[in-house]
Scaffold this motif. Structure first.
Motif, mmCIF file in Angstrom:
data_model
loop_
_atom_site.group_PDB
_atom_site.id
_atom_site.type_symbol
_atom_site.label_atom_id
_atom_site.label_comp_id
_atom_site.label_asym_id
_atom_site.label_seq_id
_atom_site.Cartn_x
_atom_site.Cartn_y
_atom_site.Cartn_z
ATOM 1 N N UNK B 358 0.814 -1.205 0.000
ATOM 2 C CA UNK B 358 0.000 0.000 0.000
ATOM 3 C C UNK B 358 0.850 1.258 0.000
ATOM 4 N N UNK B 359 1.763 1.337 0.954
ATOM 5 C CA UNK B 359 2.586 2.545 1.073
ATOM 6 C C UNK B 359 3.405 2.754 -0.199
ATOM 7 N N UNK B 360 4.082 1.708 -0.667
ATOM 8 C CA UNK B 360 4.924 1.881 -1.857
ATOM 9 C C UNK B 360 4.077 2.255 -3.068
ATOM 10 N N UNK B 361 2.881 1.708 -3.141
ATOM 11 C CA UNK B 361 2.015 1.991 -4.278
ATOM 12 C C UNK B 361 1.609 3.452 -4.343
ATOM 13 N N UNK B 362 1.240 4.001 -3.210
ATOM 14 C CA UNK B 362 0.826 5.403 -3.210
ATOM 15 C C UNK B 362 2.022 6.302 -3.509
ATOM 16 N N UNK B 363 3.169 5.968 -2.920
ATOM 17 C CA UNK B 363 4.354 6.800 -3.134
ATOM 18 C C UNK B 363 4.749 6.795 -4.610
ATOM 19 N N UNK B 364 4.838 5.615 -5.208
ATOM 20 C CA UNK B 364 5.283 5.561 -6.605
ATOM 21 C C UNK B 364 4.227 6.090 -7.560
ATOM 22 N N UNK B 365 2.979 6.141 -7.113
ATOM 23 C CA UNK B 365 1.919 6.666 -7.950
ATOM 24 C C UNK B 365 1.793 8.181 -7.867
ATOM 25 N N UNK B 366 2.655 8.807 -7.082
ATOM 26 C CA UNK B 366 2.665 10.270 -7.030
ATOM 27 C C UNK B 366 3.267 10.792 -8.333
ATOM 28 N N UNK B 367 2.637 11.800 -8.926
ATOM 29 C CA UNK B 367 3.031 12.199 -10.271
ATOM 30 C C UNK B 367 4.536 12.377 -10.413
ATOM 31 N N UNK B 557 0.548 4.815 9.620
ATOM 32 C CA UNK B 557 0.483 6.191 9.125
ATOM 33 C C UNK B 557 1.846 6.875 9.231
ATOM 34 N N UNK B 558 2.507 6.699 10.380
ATOM 35 C CA UNK B 558 3.804 7.352 10.572
ATOM 36 C C UNK B 558 4.821 6.811 9.556
ATOM 37 N N UNK B 559 4.838 5.497 9.343
ATOM 38 C CA UNK B 559 5.760 4.925 8.343
ATOM 39 C C UNK B 559 5.472 5.515 6.971
ATOM 40 N N UNK B 560 4.201 5.627 6.678
ATOM 41 C CA UNK B 560 3.720 6.146 5.410
ATOM 42 C C UNK B 560 4.249 7.579 5.202
ATOM 43 N N UNK B 561 4.032 8.432 6.201
ATOM 44 C CA UNK B 561 4.422 9.840 6.092
ATOM 45 C C UNK B 561 5.930 9.951 5.901
ATOM 46 N N UNK B 562 6.689 9.206 6.716
ATOM 47 C CA UNK B 562 8.148 9.294 6.629
ATOM 48 C C UNK B 562 8.619 8.840 5.252
ATOM 49 N N UNK B 563 8.116 7.682 4.827
ATOM 50 C CA UNK B 563 8.584 7.139 3.553
ATOM 51 C C UNK B 563 8.211 8.045 2.385
ATOM 52 N N UNK B 564 7.036 8.645 2.486
ATOM 53 C CA UNK B 564 6.556 9.551 1.433
ATOM 54 C C UNK B 564 7.515 10.729 1.272
ATOM 55 N N UNK B 565 7.875 11.352 2.393
ATOM 56 C CA UNK B 565 8.718 12.546 2.277
ATOM 57 C C UNK B 565 10.178 12.204 1.968
ATOM 58 N N UNK B 566 10.629 11.014 2.391
ATOM 59 C CA UNK B 566 11.979 10.580 1.992
ATOM 60 C C UNK B 566 12.073 10.553 0.471
ATOM 61 N N UNK B 567 11.018 10.087 -0.178
ATOM 62 C CA UNK B 567 11.060 10.007 -1.631
ATOM 63 C C UNK B 567 11.038 11.376 -2.295
ATOM 64 N N UNK B 568 10.337 12.322 -1.699
ATOM 65 C CA UNK B 568 10.400 13.691 -2.226
ATOM 66 C C UNK B 568 11.817 14.233 -2.109
ATOM 67 N N UNK B 569 12.471 13.877 -0.988
ATOM 68 C CA UNK B 569 13.853 14.321 -0.789
ATOM 69 C C UNK B 569 14.742 13.752 -1.905
ATOM 70 N N UNK B 570 14.628 12.447 -2.169
ATOM 71 C CA UNK B 570 15.400 11.833 -3.262
ATOM 72 C C UNK B 570 15.138 12.555 -4.579
ATOM 73 N N UNK B 571 13.863 12.808 -4.827
ATOM 74 C CA UNK B 571 13.492 13.434 -6.091
ATOM 75 C C UNK B 571 14.145 14.808 -6.229
#
Ligand code: CU
Lengths: 180, 578
Positions: B358-367, B557-571
């Motif tokens: 779930x978490x990876x799917x939402x993150x990678x599905x971000x435009x 939720x906390x894992x989700x939020x952290x992982x989401x913003x880590x990916x923005x940082x990479x980007x």
């Protein structure tokens, strides 16, 4: 055992929802909205966005543009195939072409300079996967993708094809050199 | 005259025709899983860099067949069995038009055989997605169309059964939540199949030369309305299976019928938009379209999954607390039947689907984040968490439940069955996590050789990428072993399992009558509503009925939020793009 029996109340939709679910739904909804607005936010304030510029194109027209660019800006040739390396002018247009099984031509760019990258395939779908930065774009035949790109680090970069394109897919590589 | 028997263990009524159809579809599904598993081993052993088993042509052929067999045939055959179960068995209704259902089944078999034959003939190694203008044999597309028509017939038989049940008043009140969920899956399936017809029929006509051109970008848009939505059928269906297993094992009732059903409705309205996930870095599509669709209109389908993620374990917790397991936040979970493969499969499915898939799917599905993930091996890592840990493990749990109930056989190798979900879950988690990790280093998916042998230009992924792919390979072998064990137990039980006679089982303790399991012409008594809940003391804490589940949800939720913003940082660190 009621998940597989009819609800205990005839008017189950009128039964009040517990506090725990309400709190969770509220938290989850806020998170969903944050994620949603991050995308337009990044379009306004972020530096990495996919452009909306694209055109229909035919292989013949596109190849003509590629050849014209090579004629004007070729700086050297590489390898047994004598693949041209092109150094386009600052802010200039780059016409990169994907085909079975190579990226043509190779490029020499400058750090912190913005170029207009044109990208298409003249045969099947290919995947533009720039390594080691890991920028990935879909290359669709018939469509000319135009993006402004700004390399932010000098070095040698490789374009891997990451959309399956047949038996020699794994040999489909291209090169971009970025100079200080 | 419709014939019924009552299962003495569960009290469920089986309509003879429906039962035979469930058996046939379940067995066909398991056969497809077996084929998919063998092919998976070949894929794993080729992508494991130190082994690199197959030559390139065989690898692409096997990968094409693996995807189709696992992602389409296995899950959809099993889904048909679930639909007939949810429509006929759970509602105590005869199945509408069993002959049509059989016709659908035969078409599905014919279509599956046709497509697989085309792939193994060697000229249709086009991957499951078969993006034009790459061309497969006409029978490749035709087989898929025939399979889809068969599945569509099954969907309509299911809807017809709902009508029959309603007209013949086989149940009181509203349909059970599990049936409601199955109906949502059925509606999404009809949308999916319609999209499939819309693209595969023209593609078939193109492959025989009748149509000159299929637009490659349009193909991708419509194909993914088939490709992604078909995975959303799985989500709706496996969530229904979670609720079913929670009900059977724990006697759990939904925390709120209204909330769970509303969440399901969100699936109907928004899940299909997710075809956009695959098109984030495509040319010719506007950002507005991408943002609206990739987020299921403001992530409303993600909201639905987050709701089910709370209410499924929450329902279990409430049921466990009523039995007195009220110490601390997690006694209810610690004392759950971890040795029962029905439960452990279901719970690993739930957790793996949420945390990994779930978490990876939402993150990678971000435009924008898709830029650093699209078409890397991160993508198969993600969907092995959703479709294999999520869907396949839910189906496995249901199979363990159905062996005694549907097939009236005692399960063989009970000790091995205890371990099987853990072996499979562990192996597949390694596959998911390490493929995702290798993807962040840029390793391509659907790629025969990460060493690029034969290209003089040369390029080396970092050594870490090889290590990650090696670990994923080991995980894959473990997963295949776990899958083989499942098939050995399931098939072995059908063939060698002791035949069950009339004997009291789990659900008699909940008041289901004991009955002989012979068919009679007698119509089952009308399915009553669930017994009203006795007013009892609140077993939760601070007005929360299921406080332990709430803690788990917050961890997610906390894992989700952290992982989401880590990916923005990479980007934010990659080249500027606009
Ligand atoms: Cu390619």
């Amino acid at each position: 055992m009621t998940s597989f029996m009819p609800p205990a109340q005839k008017n189950w939709w009128a039964v009040p929802v517990g506090r725990q679910e309400i709190v969770w739904i509220a938290i989850a909804l806020v998170w969903c909205l944050i994620m949603f607005f991050m995308m337009p936010f990044w379009h306004m304030y972020g530096d990495q966005n996919i452009s909306n510029e694209g055109y229909r194109v035919t292989p013949i027209k596109y190849q003509a543009k590629v050849n014209e660019m090579i004629e004007k800006y070729k700086v050297r040739e590489v390898g047994a195939m004598k693949t041209p390396v092109v150094a386009p002018p600052d802010g200039g247009d780059i016409y990169l072409m994907a085909r079975l099984w190579s990226w043509y031509p190779m490029l020499e760019l400058k750090k912190d300079v913005t170029y207009r990258l044109h990208l298409t395939s003249i045969d099947w779908n290919h995947g533009f996967s720039l390594q080691p930065v890991n920028i990935n774009l879909q290359v669709v035949p018939g469509y000319e993708f135009v993006l402004n790109i700004t390399p932010n680090k000098a070095g040698e970069y490789t374009i891997v094809c990451n959309e399956y394109c047949g038996i020699m897919h794994h040999t489909m590589l291209g090169k971009i050199w970025v100079k200080e | 005259m419709a014939q019924f028997r009552q299962c003495p263990d569960t009290g469920l009524f089986f309509h003879k025709e429906a039962e035979n159809l469930m058996k046939a579809n379940a067995v066909a599904g398991v056969v497809c899983l077996l084929i998919a598993g063998v092919l998976a081993l070949l894929v794993v052993l080729t992508r494991w860099p130190a082994v690199h088993l197959l030559p390139a042509d065989a690898f692409y052929m096997v990968l094409t067949a693996h995807g189709i067999c696992a992602l389409i045939f296995w899950v959809i055959f099993f889904e048909m069995a679930i639909l007939y179960f949810a429509g006929s068995t759970l509602l105590r209704s005869r199945l509408a038009t069993p002959r049509w259902a059989w016709a659908g089944f035969v078409l599905m078999i014919v279509g599956a055989v046709m497509t697989l034959a085309a792939v193994f003939a060697g000229k249709s190694s086009v991957m499951m997605t078969s993006y034009v203008p790459m061309r497969a044999e006409p029978s490749f597309y035709l087989g898929l169309v025939i399979f889809a028509v068969g599945a569509l017939i099954g969907c309509f038989v299911y809807l017809g059964t709902l009508v029959v049940a309603k007209n013949e008043k086989t149940y009181e009140g509203s349909v059970p939540l599990v049936t409601f969920g199955a109906t949502v899956a059925c509606v999404i399936a009809i949308f999916t199949i319609a999209s499939g017809a819309e693209i595969l029929i023209p593609t078939y006509l193109w492959s025989i030369g009748y149509i000159s051109h299929i637009d490659p970008a349009m193909y991708r848009v419509i194909w993914w309305a088939l490709g992604h939505s078909s995975q959303q059928i799985n989500v709706a269906a496996h969530v229904a299976v979670w609720y079913l297993i929670a009900g059977v094992i724990f006697g759990a009732r939904p925390m709120s019928e209204k909330v769970s059903r509303a969440a399901y409705l969100l699936y109907i309205f928004f899940l299909q938009l997710a075809s956009a996930h695959h098109l984030m870095t495509d040319p010719g599509i506007s950002s507005e379209w991408k943002i609206f669709n990739t987020s299921y209109a403001m992530y409303l389908a993600v909201l639905a999954s987050m709701i089910h993620g709370l209410t499924v374990p929450g329902a279990i917790e409430v049921a466990q607390r009523k039995k007195g397991l009220t110490n601390g936040s997690f006694e209810w979970l610690r004392k759950a039947p971890w040795g029962n493969p029905v439960f452990s499969s279901m719970f690993i499915s739930l957790v793996g689907f949420g945390f990994l898939g779930g978490i990876s799917g939402v993150v990678m599905g971000t435009e924008q984040i898709s830029i650093i993930i699209h078409n890397t091996i991160y993508v198969p890592g993600h969907f092995h968490a959703t479709v294999v840990i999520g869907t396949t493990m839910a189906w496995m749990g249901l199979t363990y439940l159905l062996i005694p109930v549907l097939f009236r056989r005692k399960m063989i190798l009970p000790q091995a069955a205890k371990l099987q979900p853990y072996i499979f879950g562990l192996g597949m988690s390694l596959v998911a996590v390490f493929h995702m990790a290798a993807g962040t280093l840029g390793v391509a998916r659907r790629h025969w050789d990460m060493g690029f042998a034969g290209n003089p230009l040369g390029f080396e992924y970092p050594a870490t990428a090889y290590l990650l792919m090696g670990i994923a390979g080991i995980g894959g072998v473990i997963a295949v072993a776990g899958g083989a064990l499942f098939i050995a137990i399931a098939v072995g039980s059908l063939v060698f399992g002791e035949k069950l006679q009339k004997e009291a089982g789990l659900l008699q303790s909940f008041g289901f009558p004991l009955a002989d399991s012979a068919y009679t012409n007698e119509k089952p008594a009308r399915l009553p509503m669930a017994p009203a809940e006795a007013v009892e003391a609140d077993h939760g804490e601070a007005g929360f009925e299921a406080p332990g589940t709430f803690i788990l949800a917050m961890v997610l939720l906390v894992s989700f939020v952290i992982y989401y913003f880590i990916n923005w940082k990479y980007l934010s660190e990659v080249w500027g793009l606009s």
